[in-house]
Design a protein around this motif. Sequence first.
Motif, PDB file in Angstrom:
ATOM      1  N   VAL A 109       8.803  23.479  27.950  1.00 57.65           N
ATOM      2  CA  VAL A 109       8.316  24.844  27.728  1.00 57.65           C
ATOM      3  C   VAL A 109       9.526  25.760  27.652  1.00 57.65           C
ATOM      4  CG1 VAL A 109       6.985  26.748  28.698  1.00 57.65           C
ATOM      5  CG2 VAL A 109       6.122  24.412  28.885  1.00 57.65           C
ATOM      6  N   ASP A 110       9.557  26.644  26.689  1.00 58.20           N
ATOM      7  CA  ASP A 110      10.704  27.527  26.483  1.00 58.20           C
ATOM      8  C   ASP A 110      10.990  28.345  27.747  1.00 58.20           C
ATOM      9  OD1 ASP A 110      12.737  29.006  25.443  1.00 58.20           O
ATOM     10  OD2 ASP A 110      11.470  30.267  24.176  1.00 58.20           O
ATOM     11  N   VAL A 111      12.192  28.181  28.295  1.00 58.23           N
ATOM     12  CA  VAL A 111      12.593  28.924  29.495  1.00 58.23           C
ATOM     13  C   VAL A 111      13.735  29.889  29.189  1.00 58.23           C
ATOM     14  CG1 VAL A 111      11.826  27.184  31.156  1.00 58.23           C
ATOM     15  CG2 VAL A 111      14.114  27.002  30.154  1.00 58.23           C
ATOM     16  N   SER A 112      13.972  30.140  27.896  1.00 53.25           N
ATOM     17  CA  SER A 112      15.101  30.994  27.519  1.00 53.25           C
ATOM     18  C   SER A 112      14.898  32.450  27.931  1.00 53.25           C
ATOM     19  CB  SER A 112      15.331  30.913  26.007  1.00 53.25           C
ATOM     20  OG  SER A 112      14.179  31.370  25.294  1.00 53.25           O
ATOM     21  N   ALA A 113      13.648  32.848  28.227  1.00 51.74           N
ATOM     22  CA  ALA A 113      13.413  34.231  28.643  1.00 51.74           C
ATOM     23  C   ALA A 113      14.023  34.509  30.014  1.00 51.74           C
ATOM     24  CB  ALA A 113      11.915  34.529  28.668  1.00 51.74           C
ATOM     25  N   PHE A 114      14.190  33.455  30.837  1.00 52.90           N
ATOM     26  CA  PHE A 114      14.774  33.620  32.170  1.00 52.90           C
ATOM     27  C   PHE A 114      16.295  33.574  32.079  1.00 52.90           C
ATOM     28  CE2 PHE A 114      10.614  31.681  32.869  1.00 52.90           C
ATOM     29  CZ  PHE A 114      10.063  32.537  33.815  1.00 52.90           C
ATOM     30  N   GLU A 140      13.062  41.559  37.498  1.00 48.30           N
ATOM     31  CA  GLU A 140      13.979  42.697  37.431  1.00 48.30           C
ATOM     32  C   GLU A 140      15.338  42.184  36.982  1.00 48.30           C
ATOM     33  OE1 GLU A 140      15.351  46.451  40.209  1.00 48.30           O
ATOM     34  OE2 GLU A 140      15.007  44.510  41.158  1.00 48.30           O
ATOM     35  N   ARG A 141      15.838  42.789  35.897  1.00 52.20           N
ATOM     36  CA  ARG A 141      17.119  42.365  35.321  1.00 52.20           C
ATOM     37  C   ARG A 141      17.969  43.597  35.058  1.00 52.20           C
ATOM     38  NH1 ARG A 141      16.110  39.246  30.127  1.00 52.20           N
ATOM     39  NH2 ARG A 141      15.291  37.732  31.651  1.00 52.20           N
ATOM     40  N   ASP A 142      19.063  43.687  35.757  1.00 59.01           N
ATOM     41  CA  ASP A 142      19.963  44.838  35.615  1.00 59.01           C
ATOM     42  C   ASP A 142      19.217  46.151  35.830  1.00 59.01           C
ATOM     43  OD1 ASP A 142      22.072  43.102  34.987  1.00 59.01           O
ATOM     44  OD2 ASP A 142      21.538  43.115  32.864  1.00 59.01           O
ATOM     45  N   GLY A 143      18.299  46.158  36.814  1.00 58.30           N
ATOM     46  CA  GLY A 143      17.570  47.374  37.147  1.00 58.30           C
ATOM     47  C   GLY A 143      16.380  47.657  36.264  1.00 58.30           C
ATOM     48  N   VAL A 144      16.108  46.787  35.284  1.00 56.48           N
ATOM     49  CA  VAL A 144      15.003  46.997  34.344  1.00 56.48           C
ATOM     50  C   VAL A 144      13.932  45.929  34.578  1.00 56.48           C
ATOM     51  CG1 VAL A 144      14.335  47.123  31.914  1.00 56.48           C
ATOM     52  CG2 VAL A 144      16.575  47.986  32.647  1.00 56.48           C
ATOM     53  N   ARG A 145      12.656  46.338  34.611  1.00 55.76           N
ATOM     54  CA  ARG A 145      11.543  45.391  34.784  1.00 55.76           C
ATOM     55  C   ARG A 145      11.146  44.825  33.427  1.00 55.76           C
ATOM     56  NH1 ARG A 145       8.389  46.514  39.689  1.00 55.76           N
ATOM     57  NH2 ARG A 145       6.538  45.758  38.592  1.00 55.76           N
ATOM     58  N   GLU A 146      10.949  43.515  33.397  1.00 52.52           N
ATOM     59  CA  GLU A 146      10.498  42.848  32.181  1.00 52.52           C
ATOM     60  C   GLU A 146       9.386  41.880  32.540  1.00 52.52           C
ATOM     61  OE1 GLU A 146      13.360  41.193  29.554  1.00 52.52           O
ATOM     62  OE2 GLU A 146      14.947  42.620  30.104  1.00 52.52           O
ATOM     63  N   SER A 147       8.417  41.749  31.629  1.00 57.32           N
ATOM     64  CA  SER A 147       7.294  40.837  31.844  1.00 57.32           C
ATOM     65  C   SER A 147       7.182  39.878  30.670  1.00 57.32           C
ATOM     66  CB  SER A 147       5.980  41.621  32.008  1.00 57.32           C
ATOM     67  OG  SER A 147       6.033  42.459  33.146  1.00 57.32           O
ATOM     68  N   PHE A 148       6.889  38.619  30.975  1.00 56.19           N
ATOM     69  CA  PHE A 148       6.738  37.605  29.918  1.00 56.19           C
ATOM     70  C   PHE A 148       6.075  36.376  30.521  1.00 56.19           C
ATOM     71  CE2 PHE A 148      11.139  37.776  31.478  1.00 56.19           C
ATOM     72  CZ  PHE A 148      11.222  36.565  32.156  1.00 56.19           C
ATOM     73  N   GLU A 149       5.669  35.447  29.632  1.00 55.67           N
ATOM     74  CA  GLU A 149       5.091  34.188  30.080  1.00 55.67           C
ATOM     75  C   GLU A 149       6.202  33.177  30.329  1.00 55.67           C
ATOM     76  OE1 GLU A 149       2.288  32.856  27.187  1.00 55.67           O
ATOM     77  OE2 GLU A 149       0.610  33.883  28.155  1.00 55.67           O
ATOM     78  N   ILE A 172      12.586  37.666  40.576  1.00 57.16           N
ATOM     79  CA  ILE A 172      11.167  37.534  40.236  1.00 57.16           C
ATOM     80  C   ILE A 172      10.367  38.454  41.156  1.00 57.16           C
ATOM     81  CG2 ILE A 172       9.215  35.960  40.055  1.00 57.16           C
ATOM     82  CD1 ILE A 172      11.214  33.715  39.537  1.00 57.16           C
ATOM     83  N   LEU A 173       9.736  39.444  40.548  1.00 62.56           N
ATOM     84  CA  LEU A 173       8.980  40.444  41.313  1.00 62.56           C
ATOM     85  C   LEU A 173       7.541  40.028  41.548  1.00 62.56           C
ATOM     86  CD1 LEU A 173      10.287  43.686  39.540  1.00 62.56           C
ATOM     87  CD2 LEU A 173      11.132  42.646  41.654  1.00 62.56           C
ATOM     88  N   SER A 174       6.953  39.290  40.578  1.00 63.49           N
ATOM     89  CA  SER A 174       5.556  38.883  40.739  1.00 63.49           C
ATOM     90  C   SER A 174       5.239  37.694  39.844  1.00 63.49           C
ATOM     91  CB  SER A 174       4.608  40.036  40.407  1.00 63.49           C
ATOM     92  OG  SER A 174       4.671  40.343  39.015  1.00 63.49           O
TER      93      SER A 174
END
Length: 444
Positions: free
Chosen positions: A159-164, A202-211, A170-172
């Motif tokens: 499964v593609d894990v390149s988003a991490f 949270e990445r560099d102070g910015v929240r991001e959401s993805f599968e 990991i916030l949630s």
Amino acid sequence: MDILALMPTFGGFLGTVVAFVVALSIIVAIHEYGHYIVGRWCGIHAEVFSLGFGPVIYSRVDTRGTKWQLALLPFGGYVKFLGDSDAASGKDGEAIRELSDAERKRTMHGADLWRRAAAVAAGPIFNFILSILVFGAIFFFSGTATEEPVIGEVKPHPVDVSAFQPGDRILSINGVETPDLTTFYQVARAMTPAETVDYTVERDGVRESFEGVYPFPPIVDVVQPRSAAIDSGMRVGDVIVSIDGQPVYAMTQVQDIVREGAGATMQLSIWRDGDIYDVTLTPRQRDLPTDGGFEQRYLIGFSGGLFFEPTRETLGPFSALWGGVVQTWAIAMNSLSGLWHMITGAISSCNMQGPIGIAQTSGDMASQGAREFVWFVAVLSTAVGLLNLFPIPVLDGGHLVFHAYEAVRGRPPSDRALNYLMTAGLALLLSLMVFALTNDLFCT
């Protein structure tokens, strides 16, 4: 049973033998050096320090008059002190009678009781020290996971894990907050297995959401020695994608399928470095330690973890060393518990390994890398130290029992009694070795 079936190729056989000899030689050398150096400190003269038995390959005599030798058969070793009749520290009464009073005090049989006891106990103690130092060093250099759910390294996965990315916090998971690593584990284990789940990081102070991939995928982190997994060629980093055609996304699914199969042969589809391999294997029944006992389960023979390695922090030398003490103690206690449960019949006596089983384990651990092999050497060193403390004549524990008798009665057992006891102890030890060897040949 064909013994050659245990070693499918000459290369595998040779590697197994080399790994076994290296592991055993390190442990024996440390054990015997403990006897030697503490005996020397106590004024007891060592005539021979031998690594191995049989014909001598190399020897030299040091300035203290001790002969250091390497023998042909590398399956043990011994220290022969002044006044000993053999490698098992039997008493050479005739030779001792010819010594002066001063020389007699330099023998293992004429020195003060506490000096003799210290020299005998030093062998097992040095084995425990070796284990503590090795475990401590591993803990020191590898560190320990922090309590924050922060990604240190992402493991490869189909499964593609390149988003991490390393450093993501990991916030949630699926909308459930994970403020620390403990909560992350609890939330992840309570989830229903699925191919992907929703993450907020949270990445560099910015929240991001993805599968992303399920938190505990069926990924191989450790392959157990003498298991169906290692015999089938499974490796660290493999990901199980299906069993008998049924897709699996979580380690719990694999455990459930294996348990329900009750030892039935199954086909695993494994993802490795972008390719899919099919492996057929039969889970093996094993006795696993639980709180205060054991339970029987069918196992493939691997363990896993998260889809990422958490960030780690360095341990201080004292914390790492204490971790080594705790690990050594845990291994010793589990070993004693296992032995007791075998004696009472609560678990199978097949859990007792002989030389072939230990050699196989040595080769299996060596095949997985230096860290795993060094870890195994420390585990085996604990086992050897513990075994030598058993109150069996010819073992160190038996000699310590004789010393305790002498401390209480004020005199040692008679030479005749010692000879009978040593013969009985040797017979018992050889019987146990034959029993363990039989297990190696006929237990799966």
